[in-house]
Design an enzyme around this catalytic site. Structure first.
Site, PDB file in Angstrom:
ATOM      1  N   ASP A 100      16.517  39.367  72.697  1.00 28.63           N
ATOM      2  CA  ASP A 100      15.749  39.620  73.911  1.00 28.63           C
ATOM      3  C   ASP A 100      14.721  40.732  73.717  1.00 28.63           C
ATOM      4  O   ASP A 100      13.553  40.578  74.037  1.00 28.63           O
ATOM      5  CB  ASP A 100      16.676  39.913  75.113  1.00 28.63           C
ATOM      6  CG  ASP A 100      17.705  41.010  74.837  1.00 28.63           C
ATOM      7  OD1 ASP A 100      17.717  41.575  73.725  1.00 28.63           O
ATOM      8  OD2 ASP A 100      18.506  41.302  75.746  1.00 28.63           O
ATOM      9  N   ASP A 103      14.579  47.532  70.718  1.00 28.20           N
ATOM     10  CA  ASP A 103      14.499  48.859  71.332  1.00 28.20           C
ATOM     11  C   ASP A 103      14.619  49.892  70.200  1.00 28.20           C
ATOM     12  O   ASP A 103      13.652  50.101  69.468  1.00 28.20           O
ATOM     13  CB  ASP A 103      15.639  48.948  72.365  1.00 28.20           C
ATOM     14  CG  ASP A 103      15.614  50.218  73.188  1.00 28.20           C
ATOM     15  OD1 ASP A 103      14.525  50.706  73.504  1.00 28.20           O
ATOM     16  OD2 ASP A 103      16.700  50.718  73.537  1.00 28.20           O
ATOM     17  N   GLY A 105      16.276  49.419  67.573  1.00 29.69           N
ATOM     18  CA  GLY A 105      16.334  48.615  66.354  1.00 29.69           C
ATOM     19  C   GLY A 105      17.690  48.691  65.668  1.00 29.69           C
ATOM     20  O   GLY A 105      17.940  47.967  64.705  1.00 29.69           O
TER      21      GLY A 105
HETATM   22  P1  IMP Z   1      18.551  48.253  70.090  1.00 29.14           P
HETATM   23  O1  IMP Z   1      19.689  48.111  69.128  1.00 29.14           O
HETATM   24  O2  IMP Z   1      18.427  49.648  70.613  1.00 29.14           O
HETATM   25  O3  IMP Z   1      17.240  47.722  69.564  1.00 29.14           O
HETATM   26  O4  IMP Z   1      18.941  47.492  71.409  1.00 29.14           O
HETATM   27  C1  IMP Z   1      19.140  46.177  71.434  1.00 29.14           C
HETATM   28  C2  IMP Z   1      19.778  45.696  72.712  1.00 29.14           C
HETATM   29  O5  IMP Z   1      19.822  46.674  73.755  1.00 29.14           O
HETATM   30  C3  IMP Z   1      18.943  44.573  73.254  1.00 29.14           C
HETATM   31  O6  IMP Z   1      19.241  43.356  72.623  1.00 29.14           O
HETATM   32  C4  IMP Z   1      19.317  44.612  74.716  1.00 29.14           C
HETATM   33  O7  IMP Z   1      20.485  43.859  74.950  1.00 29.14           O
HETATM   34  C5  IMP Z   1      19.575  46.088  75.002  1.00 29.14           C
HETATM   35  N1  IMP Z   1      18.371  46.698  75.629  1.00 29.14           N
HETATM   36  C6  IMP Z   1      17.483  47.537  75.066  1.00 29.14           C
HETATM   37  N2  IMP Z   1      16.499  47.872  75.928  1.00 29.14           N
HETATM   38  C7  IMP Z   1      16.784  47.229  77.072  1.00 29.14           C
HETATM   39  C8  IMP Z   1      16.133  47.153  78.371  1.00 29.14           C
HETATM   40  O8  IMP Z   1      15.076  47.744  78.651  1.00 29.14           O
HETATM   41  N3  IMP Z   1      16.754  46.372  79.303  1.00 29.14           N
HETATM   42  C9  IMP Z   1      17.917  45.687  79.070  1.00 29.14           C
HETATM   43  N4  IMP Z   1      18.536  45.718  77.873  1.00 29.14           N
HETATM   44  C10 IMP Z   1      17.995  46.489  76.896  1.00 29.14           C
HETATM   45 MG    MG Z   2      22.085  43.838  77.032  1.00 30.20          MG
END
Ligand code: IMP
Ligand code: MG
Length: 177
Positions: A100, A103, A105
């Site tokens: 989705d 963020d 990563g």
């Molecule tokens: P990362 O590992 O920080 O890149 O985060 C990945 C996961 O965090 C995504 O696949 C989302 O499920 C969740 N996430 C990050 N940012 C958002 C947001 O703004 N809204 C909802 N879910 C988020």
């Molecule tokens: Mg989520």
């Protein structure tokens, strides 16, 4: 519970639909003649995956993983956990991970390594949304729907404490960062 009236449209449904069609055309061209395994990251990617595969003009296999790094809140814990692994054979397959949002990563970087160990022929990443400002580890990303600023977003699969996944648009919760 967040009052639904606080959700402001950021990317309307018709713009998402148009962009998903473009991504599907690009992916279909890039993988022409290569059998593709699409791996959706639950739960956030299920709506994107459903829309994306229906616009592909190449045959695909679909599978899912479930990785979590979030609890009920909006801040990452930084420790991804694999709750569900792929079942379809990955060795020798052209794998496209669909998520989705990118963020920090951290979860996708971890997932890439996890899938790489299964020896795919290739491994690429498609995300609907990219919050590049928030990145804490570099992640190569091949297909991006929209680049967005550092705001917490909901809808089109994305949740805030399991709320708002069903919204047909991507929205921002007013009063949030
Ligand atoms: P990362 O590992 O920080 O890149 O985060 C990945 C996961 O965090 C995504 O696949 C989302 O499920 C969740 N996430 C990050 N940012 C958002 C947001 O703004 N809204 C909802 N879910 C988020
Ligand atoms: Mg989520």
């Amino acid at each position: 519970m967040i009052d639904p009236n606080r959700v402001e449209v950021m990317i309307p449904a018709d713009q998402i639909a148009e962009r998903v069609r473009q991504l599907a055309a690009q992916i279909s061209a890039d993988y022409d003649g290569k059998p593709l395994l699409v791996v959706g990251v639950l739960k956030g990617a299920w709506i994107l995956l459903a829309d994306l595969v229906r616009h592909l003009s190449i045959p695909v296999r679909c599978d899912f993983v479930r990785v979590t790094s979030y609890g009920m809140g909006t801040e990452t814990s930084g420790e991804p956990q694999l709750l569900l692994d792929v079942v379809e054979p990955v060795a020798g397959a052209h794998v496209l991970v669909v998520d989705d949002i990118l963020d920090t990563g951290l979860s996708v970087a971890w997932l890439r390594e996890h899938l790489q160990k299964k020896n795919p022929a290739s491994l690429r990443l498609c995300v609907l949304l990219d919050k590049a400002e928030r990145r804490r580890v570099p992640v190569p990303v091949d297909y991006i729907g929209f680049s967005i600023p550092d705001r917490f977003v909901v809808g089109y699969g994305l949740d805030c404490g399991e709320q708002f996944r069903e919204l047909p648009f991507v929205g921002h919760v007013k009063g949030d960062a």
